[in-house]
Design a protein around this motif. Sequence first.
Motif, short mmCIF file in Angstrom:
data_model
loop_
_atom_site.label_atom_id
_atom_site.label_comp_id
_atom_site.label_asym_id
_atom_site.label_seq_id
_atom_site.Cartn_x
_atom_site.Cartn_y
_atom_site.Cartn_z
N THR A 1 -2.86 9.56 -4.61
CA THR A 1 -3.73 8.56 -3.98
C THR A 1 -2.86 7.48 -3.33
O THR A 1 -1.67 7.37 -3.63
CB THR A 1 -4.64 7.88 -5.03
OG1 THR A 1 -3.80 7.27 -6.04
CG2 THR A 1 -5.59 8.85 -5.67
N ASP B 1 -2.32 3.61 -3.39
CA ASP B 1 -2.62 2.48 -4.27
C ASP B 1 -2.05 1.19 -3.68
O ASP B 1 -1.10 1.20 -2.90
CB ASP B 1 -2.00 2.70 -5.65
CG ASP B 1 -2.60 3.87 -6.40
OD1 ASP B 1 -3.75 4.25 -6.11
OD2 ASP B 1 -1.90 4.41 -7.29
N TRP B 2 -2.62 0.08 -4.13
CA TRP B 2 -2.10 -1.25 -3.80
C TRP B 2 -1.39 -1.77 -5.05
O TRP B 2 -2.00 -1.87 -6.11
CB TRP B 2 -3.23 -2.19 -3.42
CG TRP B 2 -3.89 -1.87 -2.12
CD1 TRP B 2 -4.99 -1.09 -1.93
CD2 TRP B 2 -3.51 -2.34 -0.83
NE1 TRP B 2 -5.32 -1.04 -0.60
CE2 TRP B 2 -4.43 -1.81 0.10
CE3 TRP B 2 -2.50 -3.17 -0.36
CZ2 TRP B 2 -4.36 -2.08 1.46
CZ3 TRP B 2 -2.42 -3.44 1.00
CH2 TRP B 2 -3.35 -2.89 1.89
N ASN B 3 -0.10 -2.08 -4.92
CA ASN B 3 0.68 -2.60 -6.04
C ASN B 3 1.30 -3.94 -5.67
O ASN B 3 1.79 -4.12 -4.55
CB ASN B 3 1.80 -1.62 -6.42
CG ASN B 3 1.25 -0.35 -7.02
OD1 ASN B 3 0.62 -0.39 -8.07
ND2 ASN B 3 1.47 0.78 -6.37
N LEU C 1 -0.85 -2.91 -10.65
CA LEU C 1 -1.72 -2.19 -9.74
C LEU C 1 -2.93 -3.08 -9.47
O LEU C 1 -3.48 -3.68 -10.40
CB LEU C 1 -2.17 -0.88 -10.38
CG LEU C 1 -3.30 -0.13 -9.69
CD1 LEU C 1 -2.81 0.52 -8.40
CD2 LEU C 1 -3.87 0.94 -10.62
N HIS D 1 0.88 -1.17 0.00
CA HIS D 1 0.00 0.00 0.00
C HIS D 1 0.91 1.21 0.00
O HIS D 1 1.58 1.50 0.99
CB HIS D 1 -0.89 -0.03 1.24
CG HIS D 1 -2.08 0.84 1.17
ND1 HIS D 1 -2.47 1.65 2.20
CD2 HIS D 1 -2.99 1.04 0.19
CE1 HIS D 1 -3.56 2.30 1.86
NE2 HIS D 1 -3.88 1.96 0.64
N THR E 1 -11.41 -13.27 -12.89
CA THR E 1 -10.91 -12.14 -13.66
C THR E 1 -10.15 -12.65 -14.88
O THR E 1 -9.81 -13.84 -14.97
CB THR E 1 -9.95 -11.27 -12.83
OG1 THR E 1 -8.76 -12.03 -12.56
CG2 THR E 1 -10.59 -10.80 -11.54
N GLN F 1 -6.80 -3.25 -7.94
CA GLN F 1 -7.99 -2.52 -7.48
C GLN F 1 -8.49 -3.19 -6.20
O GLN F 1 -8.48 -4.42 -6.10
CB GLN F 1 -9.08 -2.56 -8.56
CG GLN F 1 -8.68 -1.93 -9.86
CD GLN F 1 -8.46 -0.43 -9.76
OE1 GLN F 1 -9.13 0.24 -8.99
NE2 GLN F 1 -7.49 0.08 -10.49
N GLU F 2 -8.97 -2.41 -5.25
CA GLU F 2 -9.42 -2.96 -3.97
C GLU F 2 -10.59 -3.94 -4.13
O GLU F 2 -10.76 -4.83 -3.30
CB GLU F 2 -9.78 -1.84 -3.01
CG GLU F 2 -8.55 -1.13 -2.48
CD GLU F 2 -8.83 -0.19 -1.34
OE1 GLU F 2 -9.67 -0.51 -0.47
OE2 GLU F 2 -8.19 0.88 -1.30
N ASP F 3 -11.38 -3.80 -5.19
CA ASP F 3 -12.49 -4.73 -5.44
C ASP F 3 -11.99 -6.18 -5.56
O ASP F 3 -12.72 -7.13 -5.27
CB ASP F 3 -13.23 -4.37 -6.72
CG ASP F 3 -13.91 -3.01 -6.65
OD1 ASP F 3 -13.99 -2.43 -5.54
OD2 ASP F 3 -14.38 -2.54 -7.70
#
Length: 138
Positions: free
Chosen positions: A34, A36-38, A85, A26, A65, A87-89
């Motif tokens: 922002t 971000d989660w990478n 990257l 994070h 996915t 996405q939190e979803d």
Amino acid sequence: MLPKLTVLKKDIKVPEVKGVYIAVVHEYNDIYKTKDWNAYIINDKGIDLEMVIIVSEGYSETKKTAAFRKRLDKLPAKSYAKIELLQEDLFALNNAFKVSFFEGNTMLDKTYLFRKNTINLKALQTIPLMDVKGVLVK
């Protein structure tokens, strides 16, 4: 006539992958301002990894996915590289990273699995080599 060759599963030696990790970090994005989660691959070994192939995908019982693929020609010893990257979803899904690479003349592979809901702020820990906090799978 050639003799029949029988190879049993117990006779096949599959080298264990050690010193290679996947971390989800994070971190602050300077461009978009922002957090971000990478995802990163970490080579904590004293040897370079060559022809690194990473295939990642998220899945659950009802969702899947598209597969994301990344290739690195070389990941130097004691280094790391950004994969993607996230996405939190996606954290509500199991996230698998299938990693294959050559160490010398030997091909190794391992699947790193972040189980659903395990990527979160409460799970942050110190990440080797990176001097940051994230979620790590060994």
